[in-house]
Write a protein that holds these residues in place. Structure first.
Motif, PDB file in Angstrom:
ATOM      1  N   LYS A  57      49.145  87.127 -55.301  1.00  0.00           N
ATOM      2  CA  LYS A  57      49.849  88.092 -54.453  1.00  0.00           C
ATOM      3  C   LYS A  57      49.142  88.324 -53.111  1.00  0.00           C
ATOM      4  CE  LYS A  57      52.929  89.671 -57.545  1.00  0.00           C
ATOM      5  NZ  LYS A  57      54.341  89.618 -57.384  1.00  0.00           N
ATOM      6  N   ASN A  58      47.796  88.263 -53.127  1.00  0.00           N
ATOM      7  CA  ASN A  58      46.991  88.556 -51.936  1.00  0.00           C
ATOM      8  C   ASN A  58      45.853  87.542 -51.843  1.00  0.00           C
ATOM      9  OD1 ASN A  58      48.212  91.342 -51.382  1.00  0.00           O
ATOM     10  ND2 ASN A  58      47.513  91.516 -53.487  1.00  0.00           N
ATOM     11  N   PRO A  59      46.126  86.339 -51.335  1.00  0.00           N
ATOM     12  CA  PRO A  59      45.088  85.296 -51.314  1.00  0.00           C
ATOM     13  C   PRO A  59      43.906  85.678 -50.425  1.00  0.00           C
ATOM     14  CG  PRO A  59      47.097  84.551 -50.215  1.00  0.00           C
ATOM     15  CD  PRO A  59      47.387  85.892 -50.771  1.00  0.00           C
ATOM     16  N   ALA A  60      42.716  85.248 -50.855  1.00  0.00           N
ATOM     17  CA  ALA A  60      41.492  85.516 -50.094  1.00  0.00           C
ATOM     18  C   ALA A  60      41.327  84.454 -49.005  1.00  0.00           C
ATOM     19  CB  ALA A  60      40.288  85.494 -51.035  1.00  0.00           C
ATOM     20  N   CYS A  61      40.592  84.817 -47.962  1.00  0.00           N
ATOM     21  CA  CYS A  61      40.281  83.878 -46.884  1.00  0.00           C
ATOM     22  C   CYS A  61      38.871  84.179 -46.370  1.00  0.00           C
ATOM     23  CB  CYS A  61      41.323  83.957 -45.766  1.00  0.00           C
ATOM     24  SG  CYS A  61      41.369  85.553 -44.914  1.00  0.00           S
ATOM     25  N   ARG A  62      38.402  83.379 -45.426  1.00  0.00           N
ATOM     26  CA  ARG A  62      37.069  83.577 -44.843  1.00  0.00           C
ATOM     27  C   ARG A  62      37.186  84.392 -43.555  1.00  0.00           C
ATOM     28  NH1 ARG A  62      33.056  82.366 -48.334  1.00  0.00           N
ATOM     29  NH2 ARG A  62      33.669  80.582 -49.558  1.00  0.00           N
ATOM     30  N   TYR A  63      36.242  85.291 -43.351  1.00  0.00           N
ATOM     31  CA  TYR A  63      36.236  86.112 -42.140  1.00  0.00           C
ATOM     32  C   TYR A  63      35.704  85.288 -40.973  1.00  0.00           C
ATOM     33  CZ  TYR A  63      35.055  89.768 -38.813  1.00  0.00           C
ATOM     34  OH  TYR A  63      34.963  90.529 -37.678  1.00  0.00           O
ATOM     35  N   LYS A  64      36.419  85.360 -39.870  1.00  0.00           N
ATOM     36  CA  LYS A  64      35.993  84.717 -38.616  1.00  0.00           C
ATOM     37  C   LYS A  64      35.932  85.804 -37.556  1.00  0.00           C
ATOM     38  CE  LYS A  64      37.059  80.142 -39.731  1.00  0.00           C
ATOM     39  NZ  LYS A  64      36.287  80.014 -40.910  1.00  0.00           N
ATOM     40  N   THR A  65      34.989  85.711 -36.671  1.00  0.00           N
ATOM     41  CA  THR A  65      34.785  86.737 -35.651  1.00  0.00           C
ATOM     42  C   THR A  65      36.024  86.962 -34.798  1.00  0.00           C
ATOM     43  OG1 THR A  65      32.483  86.033 -35.590  1.00  0.00           O
ATOM     44  CG2 THR A  65      33.197  87.495 -33.839  1.00  0.00           C
ATOM     45  N   GLY A  66      36.811  85.936 -34.554  1.00  0.00           N
ATOM     46  CA  GLY A  66      37.974  86.052 -33.685  1.00  0.00           C
ATOM     47  C   GLY A  66      39.195  86.668 -34.342  1.00  0.00           C
ATOM     48  N   LEU A  67      39.162  86.951 -35.641  1.00  0.00           N
ATOM     49  CA  LEU A  67      40.326  87.535 -36.328  1.00  0.00           C
ATOM     50  C   LEU A  67      40.607  88.931 -35.795  1.00  0.00           C
ATOM     51  CD1 LEU A  67      39.774  86.635 -40.097  1.00  0.00           C
ATOM     52  CD2 LEU A  67      41.449  85.659 -38.550  1.00  0.00           C
ATOM     53  N   ARG A  68      41.878  89.196 -35.573  1.00  0.00           N
ATOM     54  CA  ARG A  68      42.272  90.536 -35.113  1.00  0.00           C
ATOM     55  C   ARG A  68      42.496  91.397 -36.349  1.00  0.00           C
ATOM     56  NH1 ARG A  68      47.037  90.460 -31.077  1.00  0.00           N
ATOM     57  NH2 ARG A  68      46.146  92.431 -30.453  1.00  0.00           N
ATOM     58  N   MET A  69      41.590  92.348 -36.526  1.00  0.00           N
ATOM     59  CA  MET A  69      41.685  93.238 -37.677  1.00  0.00           C
ATOM     60  C   MET A  69      41.484  94.662 -37.191  1.00  0.00           C
ATOM     61  SD  MET A  69      39.724  90.986 -40.599  1.00  0.00           S
ATOM     62  CE  MET A  69      38.867  92.383 -41.119  1.00  0.00           C
ATOM     63  N   GLU A  70      42.147  95.603 -37.869  1.00  0.00           N
ATOM     64  CA  GLU A  70      42.029  96.998 -37.464  1.00  0.00           C
ATOM     65  C   GLU A  70      40.661  97.584 -37.805  1.00  0.00           C
ATOM     66  OE1 GLU A  70      44.413  98.828 -41.260  1.00  0.00           O
ATOM     67  OE2 GLU A  70      45.497  97.704 -39.732  1.00  0.00           O
ATOM     68  N   SER A  71      40.006  97.055 -38.841  1.00  0.00           N
ATOM     69  CA  SER A  71      38.705  97.568 -39.243  1.00  0.00           C
ATOM     70  C   SER A  71      37.709  96.414 -39.320  1.00  0.00           C
ATOM     71  CB  SER A  71      38.823  98.232 -40.613  1.00  0.00           C
ATOM     72  OG  SER A  71      37.553  98.608 -41.071  1.00  0.00           O
ATOM     73  N   LEU A  72      36.479  96.664 -38.937  1.00  0.00           N
ATOM     74  CA  LEU A  72      35.448  95.630 -38.977  1.00  0.00           C
ATOM     75  C   LEU A  72      34.494  95.827 -40.144  1.00  0.00           C
ATOM     76  CD1 LEU A  72      34.628  95.381 -35.172  1.00  0.00           C
ATOM     77  CD2 LEU A  72      36.105  93.906 -36.529  1.00  0.00           C
ATOM     78  N   GLU A  73      34.839  96.768 -41.025  1.00  0.00           N
ATOM     79  CA  GLU A  73      33.990  96.988 -42.193  1.00  0.00           C
ATOM     80  C   GLU A  73      34.848  97.204 -43.434  1.00  0.00           C
ATOM     81  OE1 GLU A  73      33.143 101.787 -42.080  1.00  0.00           O
ATOM     82  OE2 GLU A  73      31.651 100.445 -41.215  1.00  0.00           O
ATOM     83  N   CYS A  74      34.254  96.879 -44.578  1.00  0.00           N
ATOM     84  CA  CYS A  74      34.921  97.033 -45.869  1.00  0.00           C
ATOM     85  C   CYS A  74      34.890  98.511 -46.254  1.00  0.00           C
ATOM     86  CB  CYS A  74      34.198  96.191 -46.914  1.00  0.00           C
ATOM     87  SG  CYS A  74      34.809  96.395 -48.585  1.00  0.00           S
TER      88      CYS A  74
END
Length: 161
Positions: A57-74
């Motif tokens: 349902k929610n596949p995992a991926c690798r974090y890349k610095t260029g990804l646009r995400m609302e939060s930079l921490e878990c």
């Protein structure tokens, strides 16, 4: 005369143990038959199957610095994402977490997002998973048999064992 009453007591105890074991075996047989009649939909699922459904349902991926995400921490462990960390973004609410942090959370909680509490998996899947976690079945070991028999018949049997 005392010897005769002691023999009858042993016969009575042996008969009691025999019918108790027979009763337990019938209970196990009925539970197994009832489980097969209800079908696969209501069967408890293992942790491996549960995590596989989360991955589908929610596949995992690798974090890349260029990804646009609302939060930079878990939000579970409160540490920042580092390059090549495994992350999981929930499709329903778009919140992102470390994969391992979220998987641990989902196993301990009722499969909800740690931030907004939206359901990550369908409710029936979660119920079947928790049914597996809480499922206790007699496995036939001697220790469990003695415990069950003593629970059924109190301390009476212990006098003769």
């Amino acid at each position: 005369m005392a010897g005769l009453s002691q023999i009858w007591a042993h016969i009575y105890t042996t008969t009691l143990v025999f019918f108790s074991i027979l009763f337990l075996e019938l209970v196990i047989l009925v539970r197994a038959a009832a489980g097969s009649i209800h079908g696969c939909k209501n069967r408890p699922i293992t942790t491996t199957q549960y995590l596989k459904l989360v991955e589908e349902k929610n596949p995992a991926c690798r974090y890349k610095t260029g990804l646009r995400m609302e939060s930079l921490e878990c939000a579970v462990c409160l540490s920042k994402y580092e390059e090549e960390d495994e992350i999981r973004k929930l499709k329903k609410c778009n919140h992102t977490f470390h994969k391992d942090c979220l998987d641990t959370w989902l196993q301990q909680d009722w499969a909800t997002c740690p931030l907004c509490r939206s359901m990550v998996l369908p409710e029936e899947v979660v119920v079947n998973y928790w049914r597996h976690q809480n499922y206790q079945e007699f496995d036939g070991s001697d220790e469990e048999l003695i415990f069950l028999l003593s629970a059924l018949h109190g301390n009476y049997i212990r006098r003769f064992l």
